[in-house]
Write an enzyme that holds these catalytic residues in place. Structure first.
Site, PDB file in Angstrom:
ATOM      1  N   ASP A  92       0.877  -1.157   0.000  1.00 31.88           N
ATOM      2  CA  ASP A  92       0.000   0.000   0.000  1.00 31.88           C
ATOM      3  C   ASP A  92       0.922   1.216   0.000  1.00 31.88           C
ATOM      4  O   ASP A  92       2.111   1.103   0.311  1.00 31.88           O
ATOM      5  CB  ASP A  92      -0.893  -0.028   1.240  1.00 31.88           C
ATOM      6  CG  ASP A  92      -1.758   1.201   1.367  1.00 31.88           C
ATOM      7  OD1 ASP A  92      -2.402   1.580   0.368  1.00 31.88           O
ATOM      8  OD2 ASP A  92      -1.783   1.798   2.455  1.00 31.88           O
ATOM      9  N   ASP A 144      -0.006   5.161   0.915  1.00 34.92           N
ATOM     10  CA  ASP A 144      -0.204   6.124   1.999  1.00 34.92           C
ATOM     11  C   ASP A 144      -0.321   5.401   3.335  1.00 34.92           C
ATOM     12  O   ASP A 144      -1.174   4.534   3.523  1.00 34.92           O
ATOM     13  CB  ASP A 144      -1.465   6.950   1.744  1.00 34.92           C
ATOM     14  CG  ASP A 144      -1.383   7.716   0.435  1.00 34.92           C
ATOM     15  OD1 ASP A 144      -0.559   8.629   0.343  1.00 34.92           O
ATOM     16  OD2 ASP A 144      -2.138   7.379  -0.501  1.00 34.92           O
TER      17      ASP A 144
END
Length: 216
Positions: A8, A10
């Site tokens: 991922d 952020d």
């Protein structure tokens, strides 16, 4: 080594959530909207569409411009905030660079729109290490649906069950588990620890290249 690692973005690679709050306040404040930074923080992992809907509902007496009309202003405000310094998590940077040097296929599966994802990766300096990136614009359904992770595996040319996903939210972990991947959860936000475990992620305090290598 046949596996791949899909991160991922952020909250895993970069500490971008404070910048999101700054950007949203920059576009909402002048319009007289009463949403706060805490309201923005409550939207972590929702992506732009979900965040827009949540914040619009916070102060319905002050209608927002349509989401597509507001987006360029928000992206510009985010870029301006990044100019003040986007923090890359040192443990994530160490993992990305070490694994890339060893030839491990690396990807990113994000809830962000394509423009934001590319801006974030470019400003982080990590963009050159990833062979595949997937944004919410690339799929029909964003997280917690498995689409972003499944497409990342396709673009990397590996099977989903040979991938290790790295997530920081329960919502993201649900997505990766549904894709058939093993999931490592790094709880940057302590409140997400239980959500990550509940989604089926193995929880760690920080990321380590040797640990990730051993799981491939």
């Amino acid at each position: 080594m046949k596996g791949a690692v899909i991160f991922d973005c952020d909250g895993v690679l970069v500490d971008s959530e404070p910048h999101s709050a700054v950007a949203w306040m920059a576009v909402l404040g002048p319009r007289g909207h009463r949403a706060t930074a805490a309201d923005v923080a409550a939207c972590t992992g929702l992506g732009y569409t979900g965040t827009y809907a949540h914040l619009a509902a916070v102060d319905p007496a002050v209608p927002l411009p349509p989401a597509e009309e507001l987006w360029p202003d928000l992206l510009a405000a985010l870029a301006a905030s990044f100019e003040e310094g986007l923090r890359v998590f040192p443990d994530a940077a160490a993992c990305v660079t070490a694994l890339a040097f060893e030839g491990v296929p690396l990807g990113v599966a994000s809830s962000s729109r394509r423009e934001r994802l590319e801006l974030t990766l470019e400003r982080s300096g990590l963009d050159r290490y990833f062979q595949a990136t997937v944004s919410s614009d690339d799929v029909e359904q964003g997280k917690p649906a498995p689409d972003v992770y499944l497409l990342a595996a396709v673009r990397l040319g590996v099977r989903p069950h040979d991938c290790l996903a790295i997530e920081d939210t329960g919502r993201g972990a649900v997505s990766a588990v549904a894709a058939g991947m093993r999931v490592l959860g790094v709880a940057r936000l302590p409140a997400e620890a239980g959500c990550l475990l509940g989604a089926g992620a193995a929880l760690v305090d920080c990321l380590d290249p040797g640990m990730l290598r051993g799981l491939l």
